[in-house]
Design an enzyme around this catalytic site. Structure first.
Site, PDB file in Angstrom:
ATOM      1  N   HIS A 184       0.851  -1.205   0.000  1.00  0.00           N
ATOM      2  CA  HIS A 184       0.000   0.000   0.000  1.00  0.00           C
ATOM      3  C   HIS A 184       0.883   1.250   0.000  1.00  0.00           C
ATOM      4  CE1 HIS A 184      -3.095  -2.533   2.448  1.00  0.00           C
ATOM      5  NE2 HIS A 184      -3.588  -2.395   1.231  1.00  0.00           N
ATOM      6  N   LYS A 237     -15.776  -8.799  10.006  1.00  0.00           N
ATOM      7  CA  LYS A 237     -15.663  -9.612  11.218  1.00  0.00           C
ATOM      8  C   LYS A 237     -14.199  -9.703  11.639  1.00  0.00           C
ATOM      9  CE  LYS A 237     -19.170 -12.592   9.644  1.00  0.00           C
ATOM     10  NZ  LYS A 237     -19.034 -13.689   8.740  1.00  0.00           N
ATOM     11  N   ARG A 278      -1.575  -6.132  -8.155  1.00  0.00           N
ATOM     12  CA  ARG A 278      -0.363  -6.896  -7.831  1.00  0.00           C
ATOM     13  C   ARG A 278      -0.076  -7.964  -8.862  1.00  0.00           C
ATOM     14  NH1 ARG A 278      -2.802  -8.110  -2.063  1.00  0.00           N
ATOM     15  NH2 ARG A 278      -4.483  -8.373  -3.550  1.00  0.00           N
ATOM     16  N   SER A 317      -3.096  -7.682   3.065  1.00  0.00           N
ATOM     17  CA  SER A 317      -3.384  -7.485   4.492  1.00  0.00           C
ATOM     18  C   SER A 317      -3.824  -8.799   5.117  1.00  0.00           C
ATOM     19  CB  SER A 317      -4.498  -6.450   4.663  1.00  0.00           C
ATOM     20  OG  SER A 317      -4.072  -5.199   4.218  1.00  0.00           O
TER      21      SER A 317
END
Ligand code: PNS
Length: 167
Positions: free
Chosen positions: A23, A47, A96, A134
């Site tokens: 990022h 969640k 990516r 992530s």
């Protein structure tokens, strides 16, 4: 297509849970191109988030301290609606690998359908981050793996603090 008016304000939207070096690489590549880059953190109801939205905004703000034309905001609802409130016309997304293409292509076309004044710019991060996400960073860290060099130091420090792991 409408003329894109100045100032050229771009939005780099995402979940950023957590912000990683891929990022950051995209932010560093796009910030000299646009007058302003807004890093827009989605307030979704994910969640088991690693960091709260406020923590994510705080961390990214700390990491980008040295970049005067970058600012961090959070948003809910449609990205194009948020962009309207910011007078932003450009969406920056990182690509990516080919595997990212399909969903990014769908998002770009949906955003264009929702508001034809917005354009999506795709940028590629350094090859060394092409496998980084992530989700993977979170998984590796929670299972005891090392993220040194993959996430910015403030992210690593917070992760270590959270898990009670010394540096
Ligand atoms: O980091 P992510 O999860 O890949 O980011 C996805 C994000 C935040 C860019 C995307 O989910 C988004 O823009 N959500 C806002 C809701 C929206 O506008 N949806 C319709 C257009 S795809």
């Amino acid at each position: 297509m409408d003329q894109i008016e100045r100032p050229r304000i771009a939005v780099f939207p995402g979940s950023f849970d957590p912000l990683h070096n891929g990022h950051l690489d995209i932010i560093e590549r796009c910030s000299p191109i646009f007058d302003e880059v807004i890093i827009a953190v989605l307030r979704n109801t994910q969640k088991n988030p690693l960091f709260t939205i406020d923590e994510r905004v705080e961390i990214i703000t700390e990491v980008l301290d040295h970049r005067p034309n970058c600012r961090v905001e959070s948003f809910t609802g449609l990205l194009v609606d948020f962009m309207e409130t910011q007078n932003a016309h450009i969406i920056v997304r990182g690509l990516r690998a080919v595997s990212d293409f399909e969903s990014e292509f769908q998002m770009a076309l949906m955003n264009r359908r929702l508001d034809s004044r917005r354009e999506t710019f795709f940028m590629t991060p350094k090859e060394e981050y092409s496998y980084l996400s992530s989700r993977l960073a979170k998984e590796v860290f929670l299972l005891g793996g090392d993220l040194e060099g993959l996430v910015p130091p403030p992210v690593l420090a917070r992760l270590r603090e959270r898990m009670g792991r010394p540096a």
